[in-house]
Scaffold this motif. Structure first.
Motif, PDB file in Angstrom:
ATOM      1  N   ILE A  82      13.118   3.151  -0.260  1.00 21.99           N
ATOM      2  CA  ILE A  82      12.393   3.782  -1.357  1.00 21.99           C
ATOM      3  C   ILE A  82      12.978   3.387  -2.717  1.00 21.99           C
ATOM      4  N   ARG A  83      14.302   3.224  -2.806  1.00 17.92           N
ATOM      5  CA  ARG A  83      14.884   2.854  -4.098  1.00 17.92           C
ATOM      6  C   ARG A  83      14.463   1.436  -4.482  1.00 17.92           C
ATOM      7  N   LYS A  84      14.468   0.535  -3.526  1.00 16.41           N
ATOM      8  CA  LYS A  84      13.993  -0.832  -3.789  1.00 16.41           C
ATOM      9  C   LYS A  84      12.518  -0.790  -4.202  1.00 16.41           C
ATOM     10  N   THR A  85      11.726   0.014  -3.498  1.00 10.46           N
ATOM     11  CA  THR A  85      10.305   0.116  -3.801  1.00 10.46           C
ATOM     12  C   THR A  85      10.071   0.572  -5.236  1.00 10.46           C
ATOM     13  N   LEU A  86      10.785   1.611  -5.638  1.00  8.84           N
ATOM     14  CA  LEU A  86      10.580   2.150  -6.980  1.00  8.84           C
ATOM     15  C   LEU A  86      11.139   1.213  -8.050  1.00  8.84           C
ATOM     16  N   ARG A  87      12.198   0.489  -7.741  1.00  6.20           N
ATOM     17  CA  ARG A  87      12.709  -0.498  -8.695  1.00  6.20           C
ATOM     18  C   ARG A  87      11.697  -1.619  -8.899  1.00  6.20           C
ATOM     19  N   LEU A  88      11.043  -2.036  -7.819  1.00  3.50           N
ATOM     20  CA  LEU A  88      10.006  -3.067  -7.943  1.00  3.50           C
ATOM     21  C   LEU A  88       8.774  -2.514  -8.649  1.00  3.50           C
ATOM     22  N   LEU A  89       8.534  -1.227  -8.471  1.00  2.00           N
ATOM     23  CA  LEU A  89       7.440  -0.581  -9.184  1.00  2.00           C
ATOM     24  C   LEU A  89       7.654  -0.660 -10.694  1.00  2.00           C
ATOM     25  N   ILE A  90       8.886  -0.453 -11.130  1.00  2.00           N
ATOM     26  CA  ILE A  90       9.207  -0.546 -12.550  1.00  2.00           C
ATOM     27  C   ILE A  90       8.866  -1.932 -13.082  1.00  2.00           C
ATOM     28  N   LYS A  91       9.025  -2.951 -12.229  1.00  2.00           N
ATOM     29  CA  LYS A  91       8.710  -4.324 -12.617  1.00  2.00           C
ATOM     30  C   LYS A  91       7.227  -4.652 -12.436  1.00  2.00           C
ATOM     31  N   SER A  92       6.451  -3.649 -12.058  1.00  2.00           N
ATOM     32  CA  SER A  92       5.005  -3.798 -11.862  1.00  2.00           C
ATOM     33  C   SER A  92       4.666  -4.800 -10.758  1.00  2.00           C
ATOM     34  N   ASN A  93       5.384  -4.713  -9.635  1.00  2.00           N
ATOM     35  CA  ASN A  93       5.074  -5.562  -8.491  1.00  2.00           C
ATOM     36  C   ASN A  93       3.771  -5.083  -7.846  1.00  2.00           C
ATOM     37  N   PRO A  94       2.697  -5.875  -7.886  1.00  2.00           N
ATOM     38  CA  PRO A  94       1.389  -5.402  -7.409  1.00  2.00           C
ATOM     39  C   PRO A  94       1.342  -5.106  -5.915  1.00  2.00           C
ATOM     40  N   VAL A  95       2.290  -5.634  -5.152  1.00  2.00           N
ATOM     41  CA  VAL A  95       2.287  -5.400  -3.707  1.00  2.00           C
ATOM     42  C   VAL A  95       2.301  -3.911  -3.398  1.00  2.00           C
ATOM     43  N   ILE A  96       3.002  -3.140  -4.199  1.00  2.00           N
ATOM     44  CA  ILE A  96       3.108  -1.700  -3.940  1.00  2.00           C
ATOM     45  C   ILE A  96       1.742  -1.042  -4.037  1.00  2.00           C
ATOM     46  N   TRP A  97       0.968  -1.392  -5.047  1.00  2.00           N
ATOM     47  CA  TRP A  97      -0.368  -0.806  -5.177  1.00  2.00           C
ATOM     48  C   TRP A  97      -1.288  -1.269  -4.055  1.00  2.00           C
ATOM     49  N   GLU A  98      -1.059  -2.477  -3.551  1.00  2.00           N
ATOM     50  CA  GLU A  98      -1.848  -2.935  -2.404  1.00  2.00           C
ATOM     51  C   GLU A  98      -1.548  -2.058  -1.190  1.00  2.00           C
ATOM     52  N   TRP A  99      -0.271  -1.836  -0.923  1.00  2.00           N
ATOM     53  CA  TRP A  99       0.093  -1.002   0.221  1.00  2.00           C
ATOM     54  C   TRP A  99      -0.526   0.386   0.114  1.00  2.00           C
ATOM     55  N   LEU A 100      -0.477   0.964  -1.068  1.00  2.00           N
ATOM     56  CA  LEU A 100      -0.943   2.337  -1.231  1.00  2.00           C
ATOM     57  C   LEU A 100      -2.449   2.475  -1.034  1.00  2.00           C
ATOM     58  N   GLN A 101      -3.189   1.380  -1.162  1.00  2.00           N
ATOM     59  CA  GLN A 101      -4.637   1.457  -0.968  1.00  2.00           C
ATOM     60  C   GLN A 101      -5.086   0.753   0.307  1.00  2.00           C
ATOM     61  N   SER A 102      -4.146   0.407   1.173  1.00  2.00           N
ATOM     62  CA  SER A 102      -4.519  -0.275   2.411  1.00  2.00           C
ATOM     63  C   SER A 102      -5.506   0.564   3.213  1.00  2.00           C
ATOM     64  N   PRO A 103      -6.561  -0.051   3.729  1.00  2.00           N
ATOM     65  CA  PRO A 103      -7.531   0.702   4.528  1.00  2.00           C
ATOM     66  C   PRO A 103      -7.013   1.065   5.915  1.00  2.00           C
ATOM     67  N   ILE A 104      -5.833   0.522   6.287  1.00  2.00           N
ATOM     68  CA  ILE A 104      -5.277   0.790   7.613  1.00  2.00           C
ATOM     69  C   ILE A 104      -3.892   1.403   7.431  1.00  2.00           C
ATOM     70  N   CYS A 105      -3.795   2.700   7.668  1.00  2.61           N
ATOM     71  CA  CYS A 105      -2.524   3.426   7.507  1.00  2.61           C
ATOM     72  C   CYS A 105      -1.995   3.804   8.894  1.00  2.61           C
ATOM     73  N   TYR A 106      -0.714   3.551   9.120  1.00  2.00           N
ATOM     74  CA  TYR A 106      -0.109   3.845  10.420  1.00  2.00           C
ATOM     75  C   TYR A 106       0.773   5.097  10.406  1.00  2.00           C
ATOM     76  N   GLY A 107       0.901   5.734   9.269  1.00  2.00           N
ATOM     77  CA  GLY A 107       1.699   6.949   9.219  1.00  2.00           C
ATOM     78  C   GLY A 107       2.102   7.276   7.793  1.00  2.00           C
ATOM     79  N   CYS A 108       2.172   8.563   7.506  1.00  2.00           N
ATOM     80  CA  CYS A 108       2.506   8.983   6.148  1.00  2.00           C
ATOM     81  C   CYS A 108       3.249  10.312   6.202  1.00  2.00           C
ATOM     82  N   ASN A 109       4.556  10.276   5.922  1.00  2.00           N
ATOM     83  CA  ASN A 109       5.356  11.489   5.870  1.00  2.00           C
ATOM     84  C   ASN A 109       5.544  12.000   4.445  1.00  2.00           C
ATOM     85  N   LEU A 110       5.120  11.218   3.491  1.00  2.00           N
ATOM     86  CA  LEU A 110       5.103  11.649   2.098  1.00  2.00           C
ATOM     87  C   LEU A 110       3.880  11.003   1.468  1.00  2.00           C
TER      88      LEU A 110
END
Length: 256
Positions: A82-110
């Motif tokens: 999660i820390r790596k994810t949020l650090r990349l988010l600060i750099k506006s890495n578009p991959v994160i937004w792709e993951w968050l809108q994926s039409p196929i989700c395998y699990g979500c605890n948060l």
């Protein structure tokens, strides 16, 4: 395959002593142009126990597993802390937004979608546009150097180029799925028809099989890439509230 993936995720969490916050498909199956032999590209965001973040030496911030050949297809799994994810988010890495809108989700605890008001302001149009243009440009240099090209490579050029075009036009997060990007080509119906033909072929054939180059699409890729590289220079920069992101991180690791 879904049952197998969920079992693998449980095993990874147990063996690495982590909690998986979110897991999704990220690849041709999520982008909307799978082949019969496409890998299952599973990506996940995870968190260590709190004590893992309270020591001088940081734990490894990613899990990268070898591709597994299962009875129902190739399985490619990997995740970010999660820390790596949020650090990349600060750099506006578009991959994160792709993951968050994926039409196929395998699990979500948060449910990170609940925090889009914190996450989305970090989307910087100029950074994201250059990211997608770089992917397209690099793929073109490798894939378009002969008389044939692999079907899947065309999509690996078209999707990022259309994503960059979306950002230029709307200055917002582009859709992950190719079909949602295609209306950008409503004024170029011949290109859309050619892409539809490619989609049909990809559904039926091995994605590694080369096909004769398609001049119409090649010309579109070249001219649009050149146009967008110039237009991208004038896109706005954006940044979110770092303090809000710190609080989100603290919530994820159990401090809040």
């Amino acid at each position: 395959m879904r049952s197998l993936i969920e079992t693998r995720l449980e095993t990874i969490a147990r063996e690495h002593q982590i909690k998986i916050l979110y897991a999704c498909e990220s690849g041709s199956r999520a982008w909307g142009f799978p082949s019969p032999d496409s890998d299952y590209d599973v990506r996940f965001i995870y968190v260590h126990p709190l004590e893992g973040y309270l020591k001088l030496d940081e734990d490894r911030d990613l899990i990268d597993l070898p591709i597994e050949d299962t009875s129902v297809g190739l399985l490619d799994m990997g995740g970010w802390d999660i820390r790596k994810t949020l650090r990349l988010l600060i750099k506006s890495n578009p991959v994160i937004w792709e993951w968050l809108q994926s039409p196929i989700c395998y699990g979500c605890n948060l449910d990170l979608s609940e925090y889009r008001n914190i996450i989305d302001p970090f989307f910087s149009p100029i950074t994201a546009c250059h990211h997608y243009l770089s992917i397209c440009r690099n793929t073109m240099s490798q894939a378009l150097n002969g008389s044939t090209a692999k079907v899947k490579k065309y999509f690996y050029m078209l999707r990022p180029l259309l994503s960059a075009s979306w950002i230029e036009r709307y200055q917002s997060i582009p859709p992950m799925e190719l079909d949602l990007l295609l209306p950008l080509l409503d004024d170029q119906p011949e290109i859309k028809i050619a892409i539809f033909g490619l989609q049909e072929r990809k559904l039926l054939i091995n994605e590694q099989v080369p096909i004769p180059r398609i001049a119409m699409i090649d010309d579109y890729l070249g001219s649009e890439l050149e146009r967008l590289q110039e237009a991208a220079k004038f896109l706005p920069v954006a940044t979110g509230d770092r303090a809000s992101l710190d609080r989100l991180f603290q919530k994820c690791v159990g401090l809040k």
